[in-house]
Design a protein around this motif. Structure first.
Motif, mmCIF file in Angstrom:
data_model
loop_
_atom_site.group_PDB
_atom_site.id
_atom_site.type_symbol
_atom_site.label_atom_id
_atom_site.label_comp_id
_atom_site.label_asym_id
_atom_site.label_seq_id
_atom_site.Cartn_x
_atom_site.Cartn_y
_atom_site.Cartn_z
ATOM 1 N N GLU A 1 10.127 -19.756 11.341
ATOM 2 C CA GLU A 1 9.172 -20.087 10.275
ATOM 3 C C GLU A 1 8.529 -21.449 10.548
ATOM 4 O O GLU A 1 7.326 -21.637 10.321
ATOM 5 C CB GLU A 1 9.876 -20.073 8.911
ATOM 6 N N ASP A 2 9.302 -22.402 11.062
ATOM 7 C CA ASP A 2 8.730 -23.712 11.434
ATOM 8 C C ASP A 2 7.678 -23.523 12.528
ATOM 9 O O ASP A 2 6.610 -24.129 12.492
ATOM 10 C CB ASP A 2 9.829 -24.661 11.936
ATOM 11 N N ALA A 3 8.000 -22.670 13.517
ATOM 12 C CA ALA A 3 7.052 -22.413 14.609
ATOM 13 C C ALA A 3 5.773 -21.777 14.054
ATOM 14 O O ALA A 3 4.661 -22.100 14.499
ATOM 15 C CB ALA A 3 7.691 -21.506 15.656
ATOM 16 N N ALA A 4 5.922 -20.895 13.068
ATOM 17 C CA ALA A 4 4.747 -20.255 12.454
ATOM 18 C C ALA A 4 3.866 -21.308 11.780
ATOM 19 O O ALA A 4 2.639 -21.307 11.959
ATOM 20 C CB ALA A 4 5.204 -19.205 11.437
ATOM 21 N N ARG A 5 4.494 -22.209 11.027
ATOM 22 C CA ARG A 5 3.719 -23.267 10.356
ATOM 23 C C ARG A 5 2.976 -24.107 11.384
ATOM 24 O O ARG A 5 1.793 -24.411 11.220
ATOM 25 C CB ARG A 5 4.646 -24.161 9.527
ATOM 26 N N GLU A 6 3.685 -24.477 12.457
ATOM 27 C CA GLU A 6 3.052 -25.306 13.508
ATOM 28 C C GLU A 6 1.843 -24.601 14.110
ATOM 29 O O GLU A 6 0.881 -25.249 14.516
ATOM 30 C CB GLU A 6 4.063 -25.598 14.629
ATOM 31 N N GLN A 7 1.896 -23.277 14.170
ATOM 32 C CA GLN A 7 0.796 -22.524 14.786
ATOM 33 C C GLN A 7 -0.225 -22.044 13.756
ATOM 34 O O GLN A 7 -1.087 -21.218 14.069
ATOM 35 C CB GLN A 7 1.362 -21.340 15.582
ATOM 36 N N GLY A 8 -0.090 -22.524 12.514
ATOM 37 C CA GLY A 8 -1.069 -22.179 11.486
ATOM 38 C C GLY A 8 -0.974 -20.745 10.992
ATOM 39 O O GLY A 8 -1.945 -20.206 10.466
ATOM 40 N N ARG A 9 0.200 -20.147 11.158
ATOM 41 C CA ARG A 9 0.390 -18.768 10.677
ATOM 42 C C ARG A 9 0.970 -18.849 9.267
ATOM 43 O O ARG A 9 2.058 -19.406 9.075
ATOM 44 C CB ARG A 9 1.344 -18.005 11.598
ATOM 45 N N THR A 10 0.257 -18.313 8.304
ATOM 46 C CA THR A 10 0.659 -18.490 6.909
ATOM 47 C C THR A 10 1.145 -17.205 6.247
ATOM 48 O O THR A 10 1.637 -17.241 5.124
ATOM 49 C CB THR A 10 -0.522 -19.054 6.094
ATOM 50 N N VAL A 11 0.989 -16.069 6.943
ATOM 51 C CA VAL A 11 1.493 -14.791 6.416
ATOM 52 C C VAL A 11 2.367 -14.139 7.482
ATOM 53 O O VAL A 11 1.893 -13.836 8.582
ATOM 54 C CB VAL A 11 0.339 -13.833 6.041
ATOM 55 N N LEU A 12 3.637 -13.972 7.154
ATOM 56 C CA LEU A 12 4.578 -13.360 8.098
ATOM 57 C C LEU A 12 5.054 -12.024 7.540
ATOM 58 O O LEU A 12 5.259 -11.885 6.322
ATOM 59 C CB LEU A 12 5.784 -14.271 8.320
ATOM 60 N N VAL A 13 5.225 -11.053 8.441
ATOM 61 C CA VAL A 13 5.674 -9.706 8.055
ATOM 62 C C VAL A 13 6.805 -9.295 8.982
ATOM 63 O O VAL A 13 6.799 -9.647 10.179
ATOM 64 C CB VAL A 13 4.503 -8.690 8.161
ATOM 65 N N LEU A 14 7.766 -8.598 8.452
ATOM 66 C CA LEU A 14 8.838 -8.027 9.287
ATOM 67 C C LEU A 14 9.377 -6.781 8.619
ATOM 68 O O LEU A 14 9.103 -6.510 7.453
ATOM 69 C CB LEU A 14 9.953 -9.048 9.542
ATOM 70 N N ASP A 15 10.162 -6.032 9.364
ATOM 71 C CA ASP A 15 10.862 -4.888 8.794
ATOM 72 C C ASP A 15 12.267 -4.839 9.344
ATOM 73 O O ASP A 15 12.540 -5.387 10.410
ATOM 74 C CB ASP A 15 10.116 -3.576 9.072
ATOM 75 N N THR A 16 13.133 -4.190 8.573
ATOM 76 C CA THR A 16 14.529 -4.104 9.001
ATOM 77 C C THR A 16 15.202 -2.866 8.442
ATOM 78 O O THR A 16 14.844 -2.395 7.358
ATOM 79 C CB THR A 16 15.324 -5.351 8.572
ATOM 80 N N ALA A 17 16.194 -2.394 9.203
ATOM 81 C CA ALA A 17 17.044 -1.305 8.715
ATOM 82 C C ALA A 17 18.466 -1.806 8.511
ATOM 83 O O ALA A 17 19.385 -1.008 8.320
ATOM 84 C CB ALA A 17 17.027 -0.156 9.723
ATOM 85 N N SER A 18 18.646 -3.128 8.563
ATOM 86 C CA SER A 18 19.993 -3.708 8.497
ATOM 87 C C SER A 18 20.251 -4.343 7.132
ATOM 88 O O SER A 18 19.464 -5.178 6.669
ATOM 89 C CB SER A 18 20.127 -4.772 9.600
ATOM 90 N N ALA A 19 21.364 -3.965 6.504
ATOM 91 C CA ALA A 19 21.705 -4.533 5.199
ATOM 92 C C ALA A 19 22.004 -6.029 5.323
ATOM 93 O O ALA A 19 21.667 -6.819 4.435
ATOM 94 C CB ALA A 19 22.916 -3.803 4.622
ATOM 95 N N GLU A 20 22.615 -6.434 6.449
ATOM 96 C CA GLU A 20 22.927 -7.856 6.667
ATOM 97 C C GLU A 20 21.626 -8.656 6.756
ATOM 98 O O GLU A 20 21.499 -9.733 6.176
ATOM 99 C CB GLU A 20 23.739 -8.060 7.952
ATOM 100 N N ALA A 21 20.666 -8.090 7.522
ATOM 101 C CA ALA A 21 19.388 -8.780 7.684
ATOM 102 C C ALA A 21 18.640 -8.818 6.349
ATOM 103 O O ALA A 21 18.024 -9.833 6.004
ATOM 104 C CB ALA A 21 18.554 -8.082 8.749
ATOM 105 N N GLU A 22 18.720 -7.742 5.592
ATOM 106 C CA GLU A 22 18.042 -7.687 4.288
ATOM 107 C C GLU A 22 18.534 -8.833 3.392
ATOM 108 O O GLU A 22 17.740 -9.550 2.786
ATOM 109 C CB GLU A 22 18.383 -6.328 3.658
ATOM 110 N N ARG A 23 19.856 -9.035 3.357
ATOM 111 C CA ARG A 23 20.408 -10.128 2.533
ATOM 112 C C ARG A 23 19.929 -11.477 3.054
ATOM 113 O O ARG A 23 19.589 -12.369 2.279
ATOM 114 C CB ARG A 23 21.944 -10.084 2.544
ATOM 115 N N LEU A 24 19.906 -11.609 4.378
ATOM 116 C CA LEU A 24 19.478 -12.873 4.981
ATOM 117 C C LEU A 24 18.030 -13.199 4.593
ATOM 118 O O LEU A 24 17.717 -14.318 4.165
ATOM 119 C CB LEU A 24 19.623 -12.760 6.510
ATOM 120 N N TYR A 25 17.127 -12.206 4.718
ATOM 121 C CA TYR A 25 15.722 -12.465 4.423
ATOM 122 C C TYR A 25 15.544 -12.803 2.938
ATOM 123 O O TYR A 25 14.779 -13.701 2.596
ATOM 124 C CB TYR A 25 14.865 -11.248 4.809
#
Ligand SMILES: CC(C)(COP(=O)(O)OP(=O)(O)OC[C@H]1O[C@@H](n2cnc3c(N)ncnc32)[C@H](O)[C@@H]1OP(=O)(O)O)[C@@H](O)C(=O)NCCC(=O)NCCS
Length: 173
Positions: A117-141
């Motif tokens: 996310e820090d790298a995204a800010r540095e590169q001027g990216r303000t909208v991030l999208v992802l997908d997951t099928a993992s319950a662990e990852a879902e909790r993390l996000y």
């Protein structure tokens, strides 16, 4: 726990770590993660995947981050894909958040996500999208403030061949 470094790597640095990256991918797929690959996953296929990622980093289409211990062993990784259509210069996809099973539940996944996310800010990216099928990852996000968009049933297959639902998230930086 050993000292952990999370860093952005260029194509040469990534190439020097290709075996470690392949090992993490193999471990995650063998552990049942739905991350594009089916079982059995050959090491040559895993290396070929990372070679494609490295080529993308060299072309400036991707940002690659690795988490490694003080001996340089790769424990985890995440990518930001910035090769977007002309009308989405502000957006990026986050992909392949992978942490080796031996290194999980010690905060590496969270460190990688904060760093990307820090790298995204540095590169001027303000909208991030992802997908997951993992319950662990879902909790993390969700813990890191990502907004859940919804679930697509039967979107992908688990490495064993079973269909699985996939959850989409976005984060506005
Ligand atoms: C999803 C994934 C990346 C998470 O990585 P991780 O390094 O284990 O993530 P974290 O350590 O930051 O968080 C995981 C859990 O450990 C807990 N934790 C973090 N640090 C901890 C510590 N020092 N002591 C105890 N628990 C801790 C977190 O609270 C979290 O708990 P929860 O699962 O009950 O919510 C990992 O499980 C993985 O690689 N899965 C397979 C690949 C995959 O599906 N990736 C997602 C693709 S979108």
């Amino acid at each position: 726990m050993k000292e952990l470094a999370v860093r952005r790597v260029n194509a040469d640095e990534a190439a020097a770590r290709i075996d470690g990256l392949a090992e993490v991918l193999l471990d995650c797929v063998e552990g049942g993660a739905s991350v594009s690959f089916m079982l059995p996953l050959a090491r040559t296929r895993a290396r070929a995947f990372w070679q494609g990622v490295i080529d993308g980093v060299a072309r400036g289409e991707r940002t690659l981050l690795v988490a490694e211990d003080e001996e340089g062993q790769v424990l985890g990784t995440v990518q930001m894909i910035t090769d977007m259509p002309d009308n989405q210069p502000h957006r990026a996809d986050i992909a392949k958040l992978l942490v080796h099973r031996n290194a999980r539940r010690s905060g590496i996944g969270a460190r990688l996500m904060q760093a990307v996310e820090d790298a995204a800010r540095e590169q001027g990216r303000t909208v991030l999208v992802l997908d997951t099928a993992s319950a662990e990852a879902e909790r993390l996000y969700e813990r890191l403030g990502w907004q859940r968009v919804g679930v697509v049933p039967n979107y992908a297959l688990l490495p064993c061949g079973e269909p699985c639902p996939t959850i989409f998230f976005h984060k506005q930086l």
